[in-house]
Design an enzyme around this catalytic site. Structure first.
Site, PDB file in Angstrom:
ATOM      1  N   ASP A   1       1.084  -1.258   0.134  1.00 30.55           N
ATOM      2  CA  ASP A   1      -0.016  -0.014   0.015  1.00 30.55           C
ATOM      3  C   ASP A   1       0.835   1.216   0.073  1.00 30.55           C
ATOM      4  O   ASP A   1       0.380   2.164  -0.166  1.00 30.55           O
ATOM      5  CB  ASP A   1      -1.058   0.006   1.104  1.00 30.55           C
ATOM      6  CG  ASP A   1      -0.383  -0.130   2.693  1.00 30.55           C
ATOM      7  OD1 ASP A   1       0.946  -0.211   2.716  1.00 30.55           O
ATOM      8  OD2 ASP A   1      -1.020   0.140   3.404  1.00 30.55           O
ATOM      9  N   SER A   2       2.105   1.091  -0.065  1.00 31.41           N
ATOM     10  CA  SER A   2       2.998   2.349  -0.194  1.00 31.41           C
ATOM     11  C   SER A   2       2.842   2.765  -1.479  1.00 31.41           C
ATOM     12  O   SER A   2       3.445   3.852  -1.999  1.00 31.41           O
ATOM     13  CB  SER A   2       4.583   1.742  -0.075  1.00 31.41           C
ATOM     14  OG  SER A   2       4.716   0.663  -0.834  1.00 31.41           O
TER      15      SER A   2
ATOM     16  N   ASP B   1      -1.352  -5.900  -0.427  1.00 35.43           N
ATOM     17  CA  ASP B   1      -1.438  -5.362   0.926  1.00 35.43           C
ATOM     18  C   ASP B   1      -3.231  -5.021   1.252  1.00 35.43           C
ATOM     19  O   ASP B   1      -3.769  -4.772   0.194  1.00 35.43           O
ATOM     20  CB  ASP B   1      -0.999  -4.151   1.276  1.00 35.43           C
ATOM     21  CG  ASP B   1       0.504  -4.117   1.957  1.00 35.43           C
ATOM     22  OD1 ASP B   1       0.549  -5.026   2.749  1.00 35.43           O
ATOM     23  OD2 ASP B   1       1.230  -3.060   1.941  1.00 35.43           O
TER      24      ASP B   1
ATOM     25  N   LYS C   1      -1.431  -9.332   2.908  1.00 42.21           N
ATOM     26  CA  LYS C   1      -0.589  -8.890   4.113  1.00 42.21           C
ATOM     27  C   LYS C   1      -1.392  -8.059   4.762  1.00 42.21           C
ATOM     28  O   LYS C   1      -2.107  -7.065   4.030  1.00 42.21           O
ATOM     29  CB  LYS C   1       0.670  -8.210   3.696  1.00 42.21           C
ATOM     30  CG  LYS C   1       1.732  -7.582   4.759  1.00 42.21           C
ATOM     31  CD  LYS C   1       3.014  -7.339   4.381  1.00 42.21           C
ATOM     32  CE  LYS C   1       3.220  -5.957   3.817  1.00 42.21           C
ATOM     33  NZ  LYS C   1       2.621  -4.699   4.634  1.00 42.21           N
TER      34      LYS C   1
ATOM     35  N   GLU D   1      -1.281  -5.188   8.591  1.00 38.92           N
ATOM     36  CA  GLU D   1      -0.594  -4.801   9.518  1.00 38.92           C
ATOM     37  C   GLU D   1      -1.171  -4.987  11.024  1.00 38.92           C
ATOM     38  O   GLU D   1      -2.354  -5.098  11.217  1.00 38.92           O
ATOM     39  CB  GLU D   1      -0.205  -3.192   9.290  1.00 38.92           C
ATOM     40  CG  GLU D   1       0.572  -2.745   8.439  1.00 38.92           C
ATOM     41  CD  GLU D   1       0.667  -1.359   7.916  1.00 38.92           C
ATOM     42  OE1 GLU D   1       0.658  -0.640   8.789  1.00 38.92           O
ATOM     43  OE2 GLU D   1       1.064  -0.817   6.826  1.00 38.92           O
TER      44      GLU D   1
ATOM     45  N   GLU E   1       9.466  -4.135  10.414  1.00 36.93           N
ATOM     46  CA  GLU E   1       9.728  -2.914   9.648  1.00 36.93           C
ATOM     47  C   GLU E   1      10.179  -2.035  10.830  1.00 36.93           C
ATOM     48  O   GLU E   1       9.769  -1.978  11.888  1.00 36.93           O
ATOM     49  CB  GLU E   1       8.819  -2.394   8.890  1.00 36.93           C
ATOM     50  CG  GLU E   1       9.023  -1.062   8.225  1.00 36.93           C
ATOM     51  CD  GLU E   1       8.175  -0.366   7.106  1.00 36.93           C
ATOM     52  OE1 GLU E   1       7.040  -1.049   6.891  1.00 36.93           O
ATOM     53  OE2 GLU E   1       8.478   0.608   6.893  1.00 36.93           O
TER      54      GLU E   1
HETATM   55  O1  KIV Z   1       3.789  -1.040   1.520  1.00 34.44           O
HETATM   56  C1  KIV Z   1       4.636  -1.698   1.502  1.00 34.44           C
HETATM   57  O2  KIV Z   1       5.411  -1.285   0.464  1.00 34.44           O
HETATM   58  C2  KIV Z   1       5.181  -2.252   2.432  1.00 34.44           C
HETATM   59  C3  KIV Z   1       6.539  -2.852   2.582  1.00 34.44           C
HETATM   60  C4  KIV Z   1       7.546  -1.926   2.692  1.00 34.44           C
HETATM   61  C5  KIV Z   1       6.910  -3.899   3.590  1.00 34.44           C
HETATM   62  O3  KIV Z   1       4.334  -2.671   3.499  1.00 34.44           O
END
Ligand code: KIV
Length: 289
Positions: A66-67, A105, A135, A137, A204
Site C-alpha cells: 500500500d506504499s 496489502d 498482507k 499490519e 519493519e
Molecule cells: O507497503 C509496503 O510497501 C510495505 C513494505 C515496505 C513492507 O508494506
C-alpha cells in the site's frame, strides 16, 4: 471474466514461459527449516505490470504494497489507499509475473473492523487480482483475524514493528523498539501473528537486536525492512532501491540513480523536440517509392 486473464494478442504482458511454476505459500514457508533459512527470501514491491515483469525473475515474492499510495499516487501516507487501488495494481502485477508469489496489502480500514470484514475484503482482493496471499499490519490485535482468514483459505503475511498505517497513533515513521517495553511488545506481536498462522512476517523499522530475536524465536520466515541482515529475507520499496526519490528512509540502499537518469533522458528528448532533431527519417512513415 477475471481481471487477470492475459490477452496475449493485444497485451504487452508476457505469457508465462513456464506454466504452473509460480512460487507457492508452502514452498516459501518451507524455506525456514529448524529455525534457519539457508538462502534468504528476496522480496520487492511492484505496482505495475512492467515493473513486475522486470523484477519477477529475481524475486521469490512480489508485494503490491500500500506504499503505492505515496509512490504512485503522491498521497501523504498509506491511510487514504483504497481496496479499488489495491485490486487494480494487484491484477497488473499478477499479469506481469509468472514466477514470484504475489501478495497484496490490505489497505487501512478494510480489515480491522472484524474478522468477517477482513474476509470479505481479502477474498475480493484474491478474486479480482489472482494473488496468492494478502498482507496486513498489526500484532496481537490482529491475531484472531489472521487465524480466521488462514482457516478459510486465505494465506496471510503479518507486519509488525513500524506499521505505517498506524502513523497517526505512532506520531511518525521513526524506528520502533527503543525501550524495553516496546521491544517486548514487538516480540509478543510477532509471536501472536506467527501462532495465528501467518506464513511470513514482515518486521519493519526496528532495532537490530529485536529483529534478530524475532527471527530466532518464530517458526515462520521473517522478512526484514530496516531490521537486520540476520532476517530470513529482505524487502524494499523498489522505487526507493532504484533511486527514484531524493528522500528515503535511512534503511534504504540505492542500487541505482534512476531519478537523474530519467531527468537526463527527458532533457535530451526536450532538447531534440525543440530543435526539431526528433523525429528523424527513422521514426517517421513515408510512402514507399
Ligand atoms: O507497503 C509496503 O510497501 C510495505 C513494505 C515496505 C513492507 O508494506
Amino acid at each position: 471474466m477475471s481481471t487477470f486473464t492475459i490477452d496475449t494478442s493485444t497485451s504487452r504482458a508476457t505469457p508465462s514461459p513456464v506454466p504452473g511454476k509460480r512460487m507457492t505459500v508452502p514452498a516459501i514457508r518451507a524455506r525456514k527449516k529448524d529455525g534457519r533459512t539457508e538462502q534468504p527470501i528476496v522480496m520487492l514491491t511492484a505496482y505495475t505490470m512492467r515493473m513486475a515483469q522486470l523484477l519477477d525473475p529475481h524475486c521469490e515474492v512480489l508485494l503490491v504494497g500500500d506504499s503505492l499510495g505515496q509512490v504512485i499516487y503522491g498521497l501523504p501516507s498509506t491511510v487514504p489507499v483504497t481496496l479499488e487501488m489495491m485490486c487494480a495494481h494487484g491484477a497488473a502485477v499478477v499479469r506481469g509475473s509468472w514466477h514470484s508469489l504475489v501478495a497484496v496489502d490490505m489497505p487501512f480500514g478494510s480489515y480491522e473492523g472484524s474478522p468477517e470484514q477482513a474476509f470479505a475484503s481479502a477474498s475480493r482482493v484474491m478474486k479480482e487480482t489472482g494473488c496468492a496471499a494478502v498482507k496486513l499490519e498489526g500484532g496481537e490485535a490482529m491475531a484472531e483475524t489472521i487465524a480466521f482468514l488462514t482457516r478459510r483459505g486465505i494465506p496471510v503475511i503479518g507486519h509488525v514493528g513500524l506499521t505505517p498505517q498506524a502513523v497517526n497513533v505512532l506520531g511518525g515513521y521513526g524506528a520502533r523498539g527503543k525501550s524495553e517495553k516496546e521491544a517486548q511488545k514487538i516480540l509478543s506481536d510477532a509471536k501472536a501473528v506467527a501462532d495465528a498462522g501467518a506464513f511470513l512476517i514482515v518486521v519493519e523499522g526496528v532495532m537490530e537486536t529485536i529483529a534478530t530475536e524475532v527471527t530466532r524465536t518464530v517458526a515462520a520466515p521473517v522478512i526484514g525492512i530496516g531490521a537486520s541482515a540476520e532476517c530470513d529475507g529482505q524487502v524494499l520499496v523498489t522505487e526507493d532501491m532504484l533511486g527514484l526519490f531524493e528522500r528515503t528512509p535511512r534503511f534504504v540502499k540505492r542500487y541505482d540513480d534512476l531519478a537523474s537518469r530519467i531527468g537526463h533522458a527527458a532533457a535530451a528528448y526536450a532538447e531534440e523536440v525543440r530543435s526539431r532533431a526528433f523525429p528523424t527519417e527513422e521514426q517517421t512513415y513515408r510512402p514507399k517509392s
